[in-house]
Motif scaffolding. Structure first.
Motif, PDB file in Angstrom:
ATOM      1  N   ARG A 158       5.601  51.088  37.645  1.00 54.01           N
ATOM      2  CA  ARG A 158       5.628  52.419  37.026  1.00 54.01           C
ATOM      3  C   ARG A 158       7.055  52.978  36.970  1.00 54.01           C
ATOM      4  NH1 ARG A 158       1.559  56.565  36.337  1.00 54.01           N
ATOM      5  NH2 ARG A 158       2.494  58.644  36.272  1.00 54.01           N
ATOM      6  N   VAL A 159       7.889  52.629  37.956  1.00 55.95           N
ATOM      7  CA  VAL A 159       9.281  53.067  37.923  1.00 55.95           C
ATOM      8  C   VAL A 159       9.980  52.479  36.701  1.00 55.95           C
ATOM      9  CG1 VAL A 159      11.497  52.987  39.131  1.00 55.95           C
ATOM     10  CG2 VAL A 159       9.403  53.387  40.427  1.00 55.95           C
ATOM     11  N   LEU A 160       9.713  51.208  36.405  1.00 54.14           N
ATOM     12  CA  LEU A 160      10.292  50.583  35.210  1.00 54.14           C
ATOM     13  C   LEU A 160       9.806  51.288  33.944  1.00 54.14           C
ATOM     14  CD1 LEU A 160       9.963  46.772  36.062  1.00 54.14           C
ATOM     15  CD2 LEU A 160      11.844  48.347  36.590  1.00 54.14           C
ATOM     16  N   GLN A 161       8.534  51.649  33.934  1.00 52.49           N
ATOM     17  CA  GLN A 161       7.987  52.348  32.779  1.00 52.49           C
ATOM     18  C   GLN A 161       8.685  53.690  32.568  1.00 52.49           C
ATOM     19  OE1 GLN A 161       3.774  52.575  33.471  1.00 52.49           O
ATOM     20  NE2 GLN A 161       3.492  50.367  33.409  1.00 52.49           N
ATOM     21  N   LYS A 162       8.980  54.391  33.651  1.00 53.93           N
ATOM     22  CA  LYS A 162       9.660  55.681  33.521  1.00 53.93           C
ATOM     23  C   LYS A 162      11.106  55.508  33.068  1.00 53.93           C
ATOM     24  CE  LYS A 162       6.905  58.753  36.356  1.00 53.93           C
ATOM     25  NZ  LYS A 162       6.933  59.871  37.319  1.00 53.93           N
ATOM     26  N   ILE A 163      11.751  54.433  33.502  1.00 56.94           N
ATOM     27  CA  ILE A 163      13.109  54.147  33.027  1.00 56.94           C
ATOM     28  C   ILE A 163      13.081  53.951  31.516  1.00 56.94           C
ATOM     29  CG2 ILE A 163      14.978  52.447  33.056  1.00 56.94           C
ATOM     30  CD1 ILE A 163      14.343  51.985  36.021  1.00 56.94           C
ATOM     31  N   TRP A 164      12.080  53.216  31.025  1.00 56.61           N
ATOM     32  CA  TRP A 164      11.954  53.003  29.587  1.00 56.61           C
ATOM     33  C   TRP A 164      11.616  54.312  28.877  1.00 56.61           C
ATOM     34  CZ3 TRP A 164      12.983  49.847  25.694  1.00 56.61           C
ATOM     35  CH2 TRP A 164      12.307  50.045  24.478  1.00 56.61           C
ATOM     36  N   ILE A 223       5.825  46.478  29.380  1.00 50.93           N
ATOM     37  CA  ILE A 223       6.848  46.426  30.413  1.00 50.93           C
ATOM     38  C   ILE A 223       6.379  45.534  31.563  1.00 50.93           C
ATOM     39  CG2 ILE A 223       8.365  47.794  31.904  1.00 50.93           C
ATOM     40  CD1 ILE A 223       8.556  48.735  29.052  1.00 50.93           C
ATOM     41  N   HIS A 224       7.239  44.614  31.988  1.00 55.07           N
ATOM     42  CA  HIS A 224       6.915  43.751  33.119  1.00 55.07           C
ATOM     43  C   HIS A 224       8.150  43.521  33.986  1.00 55.07           C
ATOM     44  CE1 HIS A 224       3.372  41.952  30.718  1.00 55.07           C
ATOM     45  NE2 HIS A 224       2.874  42.665  31.719  1.00 55.07           N
ATOM     46  N   PHE A 225       7.916  42.993  35.173  1.00 56.74           N
ATOM     47  CA  PHE A 225       9.029  42.577  36.018  1.00 56.74           C
ATOM     48  C   PHE A 225       9.691  41.321  35.461  1.00 56.74           C
ATOM     49  CE2 PHE A 225       6.573  44.938  39.315  1.00 56.74           C
ATOM     50  CZ  PHE A 225       7.560  45.851  39.651  1.00 56.74           C
ATOM     51  N   SER A 226       8.904  40.366  35.027  1.00 56.33           N
ATOM     52  CA  SER A 226       9.440  39.101  34.542  1.00 56.33           C
ATOM     53  C   SER A 226       8.605  38.590  33.372  1.00 56.33           C
ATOM     54  CB  SER A 226       9.456  38.058  35.670  1.00 56.33           C
ATOM     55  OG  SER A 226       8.148  37.826  36.150  1.00 56.33           O
ATOM     56  N   HIS A 237       0.456  35.845  33.333  1.00 55.35           N
ATOM     57  CA  HIS A 237      -0.315  36.110  34.548  1.00 55.35           C
ATOM     58  C   HIS A 237      -1.338  37.218  34.347  1.00 55.35           C
ATOM     59  CE1 HIS A 237       3.235  34.403  37.102  1.00 55.35           C
ATOM     60  NE2 HIS A 237       2.523  33.469  36.532  1.00 55.35           N
ATOM     61  N   HIS A 238      -1.007  38.191  33.485  1.00 55.62           N
ATOM     62  CA  HIS A 238      -1.923  39.304  33.224  1.00 55.62           C
ATOM     63  C   HIS A 238      -2.911  39.008  32.098  1.00 55.62           C
ATOM     64  CE1 HIS A 238       1.269  42.284  35.009  1.00 55.62           C
ATOM     65  NE2 HIS A 238       0.801  41.412  35.897  1.00 55.62           N
ATOM     66  N   GLY A 239      -2.806  37.834  31.507  1.00 52.75           N
ATOM     67  CA  GLY A 239      -3.762  37.424  30.479  1.00 52.75           C
ATOM     68  C   GLY A 239      -3.597  38.115  29.137  1.00 52.75           C
ATOM     69  N   HIS A 240      -2.398  38.627  28.840  1.00 56.00           N
ATOM     70  CA  HIS A 240      -2.203  39.363  27.587  1.00 56.00           C
ATOM     71  C   HIS A 240      -2.325  38.465  26.358  1.00 56.00           C
ATOM     72  CE1 HIS A 240      -1.276  42.595  30.126  1.00 56.00           C
ATOM     73  NE2 HIS A 240       0.034  42.514  30.169  1.00 56.00           N
ATOM     74  N   HIS A 294       8.755  43.063  24.214  1.00 57.41           N
ATOM     75  CA  HIS A 294       8.380  42.805  25.605  1.00 57.41           C
ATOM     76  C   HIS A 294       9.610  43.095  26.470  1.00 57.41           C
ATOM     77  CE1 HIS A 294       6.895  39.707  28.817  1.00 57.41           C
ATOM     78  NE2 HIS A 294       6.501  40.941  29.099  1.00 57.41           N
ATOM     79  N   VAL A 295       9.558  44.184  27.249  1.00 56.21           N
ATOM     80  CA  VAL A 295      10.690  44.594  28.078  1.00 56.21           C
ATOM     81  C   VAL A 295      10.458  44.100  29.502  1.00 56.21           C
ATOM     82  CG1 VAL A 295      12.019  46.545  28.948  1.00 56.21           C
ATOM     83  CG2 VAL A 295      11.071  46.614  26.632  1.00 56.21           C
ATOM     84  N   VAL A 296      11.405  43.335  30.033  1.00 58.43           N
ATOM     85  CA  VAL A 296      11.280  42.789  31.382  1.00 58.43           C
ATOM     86  C   VAL A 296      12.482  43.206  32.211  1.00 58.43           C
ATOM     87  CG1 VAL A 296       9.894  40.832  30.616  1.00 58.43           C
ATOM     88  CG2 VAL A 296      12.382  40.595  30.763  1.00 58.43           C
TER      89      VAL A 296
END
Length: 208
Positions: free
Chosen positions: A68-74, A126-129, A135-138, A150-152
């Motif tokens: 969620r911190v990454l999402q807020k940065i975006w 948004i993902h870490f990697s 892994h999330h099945g998208h 796709h922002v990582v």
């Protein structure tokens, strides 16, 4: 459930925050320990499945960073947006970060951006990697078919994962880490302070 009285640094916890100012036991910031994480999930009614966290190495030792911190940065565009380029080398200009989606599906809906001069009104995930997409099945979920960016946080060494949507499109990828204004621990601590103020005002979390 009892709130853990000490973190791994043997520091007293006040309103979910370690008084050393390093470890913050907060649902969307830095989480002090696994026990603290489980307590906060129960207290705040957060689904553990939706709470994606990653362990990072900080100045005072390892800590947990919420996606969620990454999402807020975006959302805030709190990074250098000059001369952005995707992993494939295409230029990227962001006009609107999108509508933050707190439900199922992509993290941001109807974002507006240009890739190599071509305009898009599309979704952003948004993902870490990069491999988190798989892994999330998208790639099997048609709700992510409108994702074009796709922002990582960090990329991969060697050959990157070939990310595809359910209908076969390949979103462009932006690696965020090189463009951040400050280190991740500073972002997380800033967010944790905001969350701590909110938690202190919550009647069910006022006493520990």
């Amino acid at each position: 459930q009892g709130f853990p009285q000490q973190c791994k640094h043997r520091s007293r916890l006040v309103a979910g925050a370690c008084v050393r100012g390093v470890c913050f036991g907060l649902p969307h910031g830095v989480i002090c320990s696994y026990a603290t994480k489980r307590w906060l999930i129960a207290a705040m009614g957060i689904s553990e499945k939706r709470m994606s966290v990653c362990q990072m190495q900080g100045l005072y030792g390892p800590y947990y960073l919420s996606e969620r911190v990454l999402q807020k940065i975006w959302l805030r565009q709190d990074f250098s947006t000059d001369a952005l380029r995707t992993v494939s080398g295409r230029s990227l200009r962001i006009a609107f970060s999108g509508n933050w989606n707190h439900l199922g599906g992509p993290d941001f809906k109807d974002a507006r951006f240009e890739i190599e001069g071509t305009g898009y009104c599309a979704d952003v995930e948004i993902h870490f990697s990069p491999e988190d997409w798989i892994h999330h099945g998208h790639e099997r979920n048609r709700a992510f078919n409108r994702v074009r960016l796709h922002v990582v946080l960090h990329g991969e060494r060697g050959n990157p994962v070939a990310v595809r949507t359910e209908d076969g499109n390949g979103p462009e990828m932006l690696v965020l880490l090189p463009h951040l204004h400050q280190d991740l621990e500073a972002y997380a601590m800033d967010e944790a302070l905001i969350e701590m103020e909110r938690i202190c005002e919550h009647p069910n979390l006022s006493e520990f």
